[in-house]
Design a protein around this motif. Structure first.
Motif, mmCIF file in Angstrom:
data_model
loop_
_atom_site.group_PDB
_atom_site.id
_atom_site.type_symbol
_atom_site.label_atom_id
_atom_site.label_comp_id
_atom_site.label_asym_id
_atom_site.label_seq_id
_atom_site.Cartn_x
_atom_site.Cartn_y
_atom_site.Cartn_z
ATOM 1 N N ASN A 124 -20.935 7.125 3.716
ATOM 2 C CA ASN A 124 -20.692 7.793 2.428
ATOM 3 C C ASN A 124 -19.820 9.037 2.577
ATOM 4 N N THR A 125 -18.893 8.998 3.526
ATOM 5 C CA THR A 125 -17.919 10.080 3.663
ATOM 6 C C THR A 125 -16.522 9.474 3.680
ATOM 7 N N LYS A 126 -15.523 10.311 3.458
ATOM 8 C CA LYS A 126 -14.135 9.856 3.492
ATOM 9 C C LYS A 126 -13.388 10.525 4.641
ATOM 10 N N LYS A 127 -14.102 10.790 5.725
ATOM 11 C CA LYS A 127 -13.491 11.448 6.876
ATOM 12 C C LYS A 127 -12.499 10.510 7.567
ATOM 13 N N GLU A 128 -11.465 11.122 8.116
ATOM 14 C CA GLU A 128 -10.441 10.362 8.817
ATOM 15 C C GLU A 128 -11.052 9.668 10.047
ATOM 16 N N GLY A 129 -10.793 8.366 10.205
ATOM 17 C CA GLY A 129 -11.271 7.624 11.375
ATOM 18 C C GLY A 129 -12.618 6.967 11.201
ATOM 19 N N VAL A 130 -13.306 7.221 10.101
ATOM 20 C CA VAL A 130 -14.605 6.597 9.865
ATOM 21 C C VAL A 130 -14.395 5.126 9.500
ATOM 22 N N SER A 131 -15.076 4.240 10.219
ATOM 23 C CA SER A 131 -14.990 2.804 9.943
ATOM 24 C C SER A 131 -16.273 2.139 10.437
ATOM 25 N N ARG A 132 -16.369 0.820 10.269
ATOM 26 C CA ARG A 132 -17.613 0.100 10.558
ATOM 27 C C ARG A 132 -17.887 0.065 12.055
ATOM 28 N N THR A 133 -19.080 0.512 12.465
ATOM 29 C CA THR A 133 -19.470 0.485 13.871
ATOM 30 C C THR A 133 -20.265 -0.784 14.169
ATOM 31 N N TYR A 134 -20.502 -1.036 15.463
ATOM 32 C CA TYR A 134 -21.253 -2.240 15.835
ATOM 33 C C TYR A 134 -22.727 -2.143 15.440
ATOM 34 N N LYS A 135 -23.174 -0.966 15.029
ATOM 35 C CA LYS A 135 -24.540 -0.801 14.531
ATOM 36 C C LYS A 135 -24.665 -1.170 13.051
ATOM 37 N N GLY A 136 -23.530 -1.495 12.418
ATOM 38 C CA GLY A 136 -23.568 -1.894 11.020
ATOM 39 C C GLY A 136 -23.473 -0.751 10.038
ATOM 40 N N THR A 137 -23.136 0.454 10.524
ATOM 41 C CA THR A 137 -22.969 1.612 9.647
ATOM 42 C C THR A 137 -21.534 2.117 9.753
ATOM 43 N N ASP A 138 -21.109 2.907 8.778
ATOM 44 C CA ASP A 138 -19.780 3.518 8.825
ATOM 45 C C ASP A 138 -19.869 4.836 9.585
ATOM 46 N N GLY A 139 -18.948 5.031 10.509
ATOM 47 C CA GLY A 139 -18.969 6.273 11.278
ATOM 48 C C GLY A 139 -17.966 6.248 12.410
ATOM 49 N N TYR A 140 -18.291 6.989 13.463
ATOM 50 C CA TYR A 140 -17.461 7.067 14.664
ATOM 51 C C TYR A 140 -18.183 6.371 15.820
#
Length: 457
Positions: free
Chosen positions: A171-187
């Motif tokens: 739920n952020t629009k930070k640069e580089g945030v995308s889908r991780t292998y844990k199934g969440t959006d992040g780094y």
């Protein structure tokens, strides 16, 4: 005493139902709730972080109101309290003790802190300075480094655990945030930890969807070089199956970055049943057996065409004929664990050493939660990468303080520990209350009569 409001608080005494009345007043004494920053400042005097950051002044910073060194040191002081957001610096701008303890002239404002980090983050010069000085501090202070011992001759190896740990920034629009292998959006940053204590020697922020092996060979080589700045003991690299790559093994076999290794293999097209058949046909197999379960340990040499040489493979094959509830399986369940290794030790020792690599998950947790770094504060990728490097310095400072207390006899904790969690250090030693006294050109910290951590401090 300067009374700012005439307010009373009433509490009831349980023994005789009498009321106790507290009058709330504000005095003119200089009190601090974070005396432990004096320890952080003392450790930082053994580094050249402030000087080296000041030497990176750019043309845009010809006459900075606050120097680069003050900005960097102030942010380290903030992180050492488990605070990462830029706005958390504001309460410390009028706090004399914060600046005195960290040996800086002035504390930056929140906008200054944010803008300065944004300005210097792109060329990654600060990242290298922070990692180099952090490694140098561990070396200079002779921080305890606990190895693992192998064989009858007790060969000592310092573990170097490298792993990726997803940071949830949903739920952020930070640069580089995308889908991780844990199934969440992040780094999906990668970390390298040295010794059983888990000192962090290297890190790199990565986009969430990036494969864990991308650019990892270069990261492994860099991590080994940083570790070499700290110790000359043999290194034992440990990595998960996501990093089963010939390029990682090649780095370990190079003379410049030589290290022993245990890397879990990715079975890819191999099947557990195939490994079970191989194990049963091996005359030198070691088998542990109990009702309903057989475990086969063995090793073999396997040709690695990318390296044009044979590498030892250790395997553990588990065959179950019925489950924990006593249910008999029509077809036995087979599990296979295989590892690339350069060590000559028995297979069950290799397996145990690899599973000890799981301790690095605790180190990830401390960086994420205890230092409040999981949801990184900036919207810019390069700035968040720099903040992660600042986090490494803060993490190692707190780790050094915590490990020094494990060797003390009068620590006011019931349980003895081989390693202090970062949160424990922050709660008990960093956020320790005292009074700042200035007298005869000297500064004193005066602790309370019943301060339980005074002797340890």
């Amino acid at each position: 005493m300067k009374k700012i409001r005439n307010k009373k608080i009433k509490t009831k005494n349980r023994d005789d139902d009498r009321l106790t009345i507290f009058e709330i007043e504000q005095g003119d004494e200089e009190l601090t709730t974070h005396s432990g920053l004096a320890l952080i400042g003392a450790l930082l005097t053994n580094t050249k972080i402030k000087t080296r950051l000041n030497n990176t002044m750019s043309a845009e910073q010809k006459k900075p109101h606050i120097s680069n060194g003050s900005v960097g040191i102030a942010y380290i002081g903030l992180l050492c309290q488990g605070k990462s957001d830029f706005d958390h610096i504001e309460p410390f701008r009028e706090d004399n003790f914060f600046a005195i303890s960290l040996n800086i002239k002035e504390t930056p404002s929140s906008p200054t802190l944010r803008q300065r980090l944004d300005m210097v983050a792109k060329d990654k010069q600060w990242n290298n300075i922070l990692l180099e000085e952090s490694a140098g501090l561990i070396k200079k202070t002779n921080a305890p480094l606990t190895p693992v011992y192998l064989g009858q001759e007790n060969r000592a190896y310092l573990p170097l655990d490298i792993d990726v740990s997803p940071f949830d920034n949903s739920n952020t629009k930070k640069e580089g945030v995308s889908r991780t292998y844990k199934g969440t959006d992040g780094y999906a940053p990668i970390f390298a930890y040295l010794a059983k204590e888990g000192y962090c020697v290297n890190t790199e922020l990565r986009q969430g969807s990036e494969h864990c092996q991308k650019n990892t060979s270069e990261f492994v080589a860099e991590s080994i070089r940083y570790a070499r700045k700290i110790t000359q003991l043999p290194l034992l690299l440990r990595m998960d199956s996501g990093n089963d790559s010939a390029s990682n093994i090649e780095i370990c076999l190079n003379d410049d970055t030589k290290a022993d290794f245990i890397i879990k293999r990715n079975l890819r097209k191999e099947t557990p049943e195939g490994w079970l058949l191989l194990a049963k046909n091996n005359k030198d197999i070691y088998c542990q057996e109990r009702e309903g379960k057989k475990v086969y340990y063995g090793s073999m040499m396997k040709y690695k065409k990318e390296l044009k040489r044979e590498i030892r493979v250790v395997y553990k094959i588990t065959e179950r004929t019925f489950g924990k509830d006593g249910q008999i399986f029509l077809v036995p369940q087979v599990e296979a664990e295989t590892y690339w290794t350069s060590l000559p030790d028995p297979p069950h020792v290799i397996e145990r050493l690899y599973h000890e690599h799981g301790t690095s998950e605790q180190f990830h947790s401390e960086l994420k939660t205890d230092l409040d770094l999981e949801r990184l504060p900036s919207g810019k990728f390069d700035t968040n990468n720099l903040i992660l490097h600042f986090g490494v310095v803060a993490y190692n400072l707190l780790r050094m303080i915590g490990q020094s207390t494990t060797r003390m006899q009068h620590v006011p904790l019931r349980k003895q520990a081989e390693r202090r969690r970062i949160r424990t250090v922050i709660q008990n030693l960093i956020t320790l209350a005292s009074r700042l006294v200035s007298h005869a050109r000297k500064k004193k910290l005066r602790f309370g009569k019943h301060s339980p951590w005074f002797e340890t401090f």
